[in-house]
Design an enzyme around this catalytic site. Structure first.
Site, mmCIF file in Angstrom:
data_model
loop_
_atom_site.group_PDB
_atom_site.id
_atom_site.type_symbol
_atom_site.label_atom_id
_atom_site.label_comp_id
_atom_site.label_asym_id
_atom_site.label_seq_id
_atom_site.Cartn_x
_atom_site.Cartn_y
_atom_site.Cartn_z
ATOM 1 N N SER A 206 0.708 -1.181 0.019
ATOM 2 C CA SER A 206 -0.145 -0.081 -0.079
ATOM 3 C C SER A 206 0.810 1.193 0.126
ATOM 4 O O SER A 206 1.909 1.394 -0.888
ATOM 5 C CB SER A 206 -1.076 -0.035 1.195
ATOM 6 O OG SER A 206 -1.992 1.153 1.330
ATOM 7 N N ARG B 140 -11.607 5.627 10.786
ATOM 8 C CA ARG B 140 -11.126 3.956 10.414
ATOM 9 C C ARG B 140 -12.230 3.246 10.150
ATOM 10 O O ARG B 140 -11.807 2.246 9.011
ATOM 11 C CB ARG B 140 -10.521 3.750 11.922
ATOM 12 C CG ARG B 140 -9.984 2.252 11.720
ATOM 13 C CD ARG B 140 -9.022 2.138 10.860
ATOM 14 N NE ARG B 140 -8.143 0.884 11.002
ATOM 15 C CZ ARG B 140 -7.169 0.568 10.079
ATOM 16 N NH1 ARG B 140 -6.556 1.526 9.413
ATOM 17 N NH2 ARG B 140 -6.750 -0.746 10.293
ATOM 18 N N ASP C 224 -8.854 -6.405 -4.443
ATOM 19 C CA ASP C 224 -8.268 -5.046 -4.110
ATOM 20 C C ASP C 224 -8.812 -3.903 -4.707
ATOM 21 O O ASP C 224 -8.319 -3.684 -5.938
ATOM 22 C CB ASP C 224 -6.845 -5.101 -3.817
ATOM 23 C CG ASP C 224 -6.405 -3.937 -3.338
ATOM 24 O OD1 ASP C 224 -7.130 -2.920 -2.971
ATOM 25 O OD2 ASP C 224 -5.276 -3.631 -3.198
ATOM 26 N N HIS D 163 -7.860 -5.215 0.057
ATOM 27 C CA HIS D 163 -6.706 -4.297 0.189
ATOM 28 C C HIS D 163 -5.904 -5.015 1.219
ATOM 29 O O HIS D 163 -4.649 -5.112 1.122
ATOM 30 C CB HIS D 163 -6.910 -3.026 0.260
ATOM 31 C CG HIS D 163 -5.716 -1.861 0.311
ATOM 32 N ND1 HIS D 163 -4.818 -2.191 -0.587
ATOM 33 C CD2 HIS D 163 -5.037 -1.169 1.167
ATOM 34 C CE1 HIS D 163 -3.863 -1.276 -0.444
ATOM 35 N NE2 HIS D 163 -4.016 -0.808 0.786
ATOM 36 N N ASP D 164 -6.427 -5.632 2.176
ATOM 37 C CA ASP D 164 -5.787 -5.995 3.266
ATOM 38 C C ASP D 164 -5.125 -7.508 2.891
ATOM 39 O O ASP D 164 -4.255 -8.006 3.725
ATOM 40 C CB ASP D 164 -6.648 -6.553 4.527
ATOM 41 C CG ASP D 164 -6.714 -5.296 5.286
ATOM 42 O OD1 ASP D 164 -6.252 -4.041 5.269
ATOM 43 O OD2 ASP D 164 -7.796 -5.185 6.296
#
Lengths: 380, 205
Positions: free
Chosen positions: A159, A229, A324, A357-358
């Site tokens: 990232s 968050r 992602d 994305h994680d």
């Protein structure tokens, strides 16, 4: 994940700190007169300092990448990329000397908004200068100098961390032999910036924000940071994965016809938001998201990424994940295409993954096989 | 995603078309190998010919193997994976034993001709005499160069030297050179469409 019993990893680690007194000129034009960087190292630097790896962290990351900091709470204090780094792991600390730091502007010990501003004797707050990715890279280069590393065998990250690896290859072409650019992009899309904007607005409009000087008021914009968050977290996941993990599951049976936590996904997001807001600094969150927004190395080349990357001497491994959507594989392909256009060395893996994305943090056999295979080709 | 991948050729480690392809590559030239598998052709071209190579491969295990071979492998589907490359980016674009697995045949050929100065294409000849015999006997052929059963073959297209040359004519592709091999990898000089099991072409616009 490897359990500590099967593979103890790098074991108990502790952070170190380095103070830099040479002023650092930032991209914004501001100058930071002195600053501190907190870092951890794993493995041993070899005699000719040719086996060093720099691990760059993403938005909410820090220097504690591998191993644990509390023997009584190993699982709870494991580094954020412990599955990737350690003896016998894809980033093998038996072969490599791994360095990870908390970036400038961070909130885990390196100089940042919650550090004391020597000019005022109070926390910097919003007076802390905005730092850009290139500023981080400059600071990292000074840490490299301090550690006796001129040329990194590898600079890597996922990232925003991948963006730093990309930046390194252009800013210090002769100081990087390999760049591992994982789940990254050559810049943010309008949609990415939009998400960052909403996250920042949540913080900026929190009554506890106090124009960024909330430390002086003994509060912090907990609610805004929590919302930021929660929003961010949604974008790091993938729709299918959320459907599978939560679906429409409820904690209790029937509808309450109210707004308390009812769906499992709400419960999960609240938990993630609460936890994050408890330990992260809102000013750092603002600064990190802005650094992401600004990152655009092709800009000085008129938007021509290949022209910008032409100076790079590194070989590249680029990795993207199918689910992602925040930093989609198509964005990684832009990097790959630019490198191919320049006839530069690049390997690219576009891996099936359901973790969005994680995914770059997950222990996936294919993903780890790709990194392992690449690292075995890296000479020291 | 489609399943096109370079078809594994029985027991031969070094595939017979690789020798020919290698002989056509000059030092310092750039090669894009489509469906590069574990990168063994590129590895050879780099070691023996001093070429600079990149490969496209769909299968993750092959990508890992290619990375282990130190190859510039790009994971992707070759039917849309060429879109990001510049016109004339490569001296040679190789498609070895894979054209028969491709759905959009004309598109892939035209993309190869766009990104490459020259295309090198090899494929199994369906009109090879043993294949004809098999069909005459009422069964689909299984041979050295067509090693699959009808129900598990990745091959989508069954065509012959004459068919391919007709397509080249239609697409106005110039056949610079053609080499035809039998099942043992020996060159066939006469009755190529009958005696040849594998054809290797060099094409130009």
């Amino acid at each position: 994940m490897n359990s500590p019993q099967q593979n103890p990893g790098v074991g108990l680690v502790s952070a170190q700190s380095a103070r830099f007194e040479t002023p650092l000129s930032l991209r914004s034009g501001a100058v930071l007169n002195g600053y501190e960087l907190v870092y951890e190292t794993y493995g041993t630097l070899n005699a000719d300092a040719s086996n060093a790896i720099l691990v760059c962290h993403a938005l909410s990351g820090h220097h504690h990448v591998a191993g644990y900091t509390d023997p009584a709470a190993i699982e709870k204090t494991l580094g954020w990329w412990d599955n990737m780094i350690g003896p016998g792991r894809p980033i093998d600390t038996d072969r490599f000397f791994v360095v990870a730091l908390n970036n400038l502007g961070g909130c885990h010990g390196s100089t940042g908004p919650k550090s004391i501003n020597p000019a005022t004797g109070k926390p910097w707050g919003s007076d802390f200068p905005l730092v850009a990715v290139i500023d981080w890279v400059q600071a990292q280069a000074r840490l490299a100098d301090l550690l006796g590393v001129y040329q990194w065998a590898v600079v890597m990250g996922g990232s925003l961390g991948g963006m730093q690896a990309l930046r390194w290859s252009m800013t210090f072409p002769d100081r990087v032999r390999h760049a591992l650019v994982i789940a990254a992009a050559p810049n943010l899309t309008a949609e990415n910036i939009a998400f960052n904007d909403v996250a920042r607005q949540a913080i900026l409009t929190d009554p506890d924000f106090h124009a960024g000087h909330y430390y002086d008021h003994g509060v912090h914009p907990w609610r805004g940071l929590r919302l930021a968050r929660m929003l961010g977290h949604i974008t790091y996941l993938a729709e299918e994965q959320m459907a599978e993990k939560f679906g429409r599951k409820r904690r209790a049976g029937a509808e309450s016809f109210g707004f308390d936590v009812e769906f499992e996904v709400e419960s999960y997001l609240h938990y993630q938001g609460d936890k994050f807001a408890d330990w992260f600094d809102a000013n750092t969150y603002l600064l990190m998201t802005r650094a992401l927004d600004y990152f655009d190395p092709a800009r000085i080349a008129g938007g021509d990424l290949a022209a910008a990357l032409a100076v790079a001497q590194a070989k590249f491994l680029v990795v993207a994940f199918s689910s992602d959507w925040r930093f989609s594989p198509a964005r990684s392909r832009e990097i790959v295409n630019a490198l191919v256009k320049n006839r530069q060395s690049v390997a690219y893996a576009e891996l099936e993954s359901e973790h969005g994305h994680d995914s770059f943090l997950m222990e996936d056999p294919h993903y780890h096989a790709v990194v392992r295979a690449y690292m075995e080709q890296v000479t020291t | 995603m489609t399943t096109q991948t370079r078809t594994q050729n029985s027991t031969q480690d070094e595939r017979s078309d690789f020798d020919l392809i290698a002989s056509w590559i000059q030092a310092g030239e750039t090669v894009l190998d489509l469906g590069c598998s574990d990168g063994s052709l590129l590895k050879r071209l780099q070691a023996e010919r001093g070429a600079r190579g990149w490969g496209i491969e769909l299968d993750t295990d092959n990508v890992v193997a290619a990375i282990s071979n130190g190859i510039n492998v790009i994971q992707g589907n070759l039917e849309d994976g060429l879109a990001g490359f510049e016109d004339g980016a490569f001296d040679h674009v190789v498609l070895s034993r894979t054209l028969q697995t491709v759905r959009h045949t004309e598109y892939v050929l035209s993309e190869m001709m766009r990104v490459g100065r020259e295309a090198v294409v090899s494929f199994p000849n369906f009109a090879y005499w043993k294949n004809r015999m098999a069909v005459m006997a009422g069964r689909m052929p299984v041979s050295e160069d067509l090693p699959y059963e009808w129900f598990d073959t990745p091959n989508l297209r069954f065509f012959t030297l004459l068919d391919f040359e007709a397509l080249c004519a239609r697409m106005r592709l110039v056949i610079r050179e053609r080499q035809v091999l039998d099942e043992a990898g020996q060159q066939v000089t006469e009755e190529a469409n009958f005696l040849g099991s594998l054809a290797v072409y060099r094409l130009r616009r």
